[in-house]
Write a protein that holds these residues in place. Structure first.
Motif, PDB file in Angstrom:
ATOM      1  N   LYS A 187       0.851  -1.193   0.000  1.00 13.34           N
ATOM      2  CA  LYS A 187       0.000   0.000   0.000  1.00 13.34           C
ATOM      3  C   LYS A 187       0.885   1.241   0.000  1.00 13.34           C
ATOM      4  O   LYS A 187       1.996   1.224   0.509  1.00 13.34           O
ATOM      5  CB  LYS A 187      -0.895   0.018   1.244  1.00 13.34           C
ATOM      6  N   GLU A 191      -3.300   5.490   0.147  1.00 12.36           N
ATOM      7  CA  GLU A 191      -4.232   4.368   0.258  1.00 12.36           C
ATOM      8  C   GLU A 191      -4.541   4.072   1.722  1.00 12.36           C
ATOM      9  O   GLU A 191      -5.695   3.826   2.083  1.00 12.36           O
ATOM     10  CB  GLU A 191      -3.632   3.131  -0.417  1.00 12.36           C
ATOM     11  N   ASN A 194      -6.844   6.623   3.151  1.00  5.93           N
ATOM     12  CA  ASN A 194      -8.226   6.348   2.742  1.00  5.93           C
ATOM     13  C   ASN A 194      -8.836   5.253   3.604  1.00  5.93           C
ATOM     14  O   ASN A 194     -10.026   5.316   3.956  1.00  5.93           O
ATOM     15  CB  ASN A 194      -8.270   5.941   1.266  1.00  5.93           C
TER      16      ASN A 194
END
Length: 261
Positions: A187, A191, A194
């Motif tokens: 990741k 990301e 989020n």
């Protein structure tokens, strides 16, 4: 006539320093033997490796606190306490004839030499790499390979090597670091940000349902994601949280003082 004072050579000074350090360790060893001896301290004599577990953990955390404070004299004291507790625990095993202090020290020396072929040039059986000038990532990879292929420490899962007794925050960081080495779920920072935002939404949704168990679960996911964000920023989550603790204590005490005035 004045006698000429001969300066010590670098080698002589090194030997002298080594001898003094060895004498200091020997003094600590003899001190522990005395405390555990016939005319020693009743408290020290009744200790066992199990009873000393809390003391070991406490001293390690106090040493970490000292290092974080960046105060050398405080570090000297707390690291000395760690040496004492480690020596006491190891000597108890020596008294029980499980292994000696010498055995424990020699074993870790052999292990460190074995895991640093790029420094010492010693190649273990079944491991044919002894490259120089390795990058940090290559050194860590080499370390793991030696543990698995030479020392036979390979586990069914890379996560099995994470101690079960680790505090949850420390364990989360270790689990994520181990998983990342295998390429699991790569990741980027955005990301994970989020995911954290989604975790917050899920906490709110669980709260609206009035499901306390699910709220606890979602908050756990949120904390876990925060630890992953720390890893991606190359920040130790434990250190970051401790810094936050310090700031909170400082602000609270400041308000506490104002309220009393």
């Amino acid at each position: 006539m004045k006698m000429k004072v001969l300066e010590e050579s670098d080698l002589t000074q090194q030997i002298k320093n080594q001898s003094e350090t060895a004498a200091a360790f020997n003094r600590l060893y003899e001190l522990v033997k005395t405390l555990r001896g016939e005319n020693g301290c009743p408290w020290d004599k009744e200790q066992t490796p199990l009873s000393l577990r809390d003391a070991l953990v406490e001293e390690i955390f106090e040493a970490i606190d000292a290092v974080t404070s960046r105060e050398p004299m405080h570090c000297k004291e707390e690291l000395g306490d760690c040496f004492f507790n480690l020596m006491l625990t190891t000597y108890i095993f020596e008294q029980s004839q499980n292994f000696s202090v010498k055995d424990a020290v020699n074993e870790v020396c052999e292990k460190i030499v074995r895991r640093h072929p790029h420094v010492f040039g010693e190649i273990s059986e079944g491991f044919c790499e002894a490259k120089k000038n390795l990058k940090k990532e290559e050194i860590l990879s080499q370390w793991d390979k030696i543990k698995e292929n030479v020392e036979g420490r390979k586990t069914a899962s890379v996560l099995d090597s994470v101690p079960k007794g680790f505090p949850p925050l420390l364990k989360a960081g270790k689990l994520l670091k181990k998983a990342a080495k295998t390429g699991f779920e790569k990741k980027d920072i955005q990301e994970v940000k989020n995911i954290i935002s989604k975790d917050l939404d899920e906490v709110s949704a669980s709260e609206k349902k009035g499901d306390a168990f699910q709220v606890e679960e979602e908050l756990g996911d949120l904390l876990f994601s925060a630890v992953e964000l720390c890893r991606l920023y190359n920040v130790d989550a434990n250190v970051a949280l401790e810094n936050a603790n310090r700031k909170f204590i400082k602000r609270f005490k400041c308000n506490e003082t104002k309220d009393r005035q």
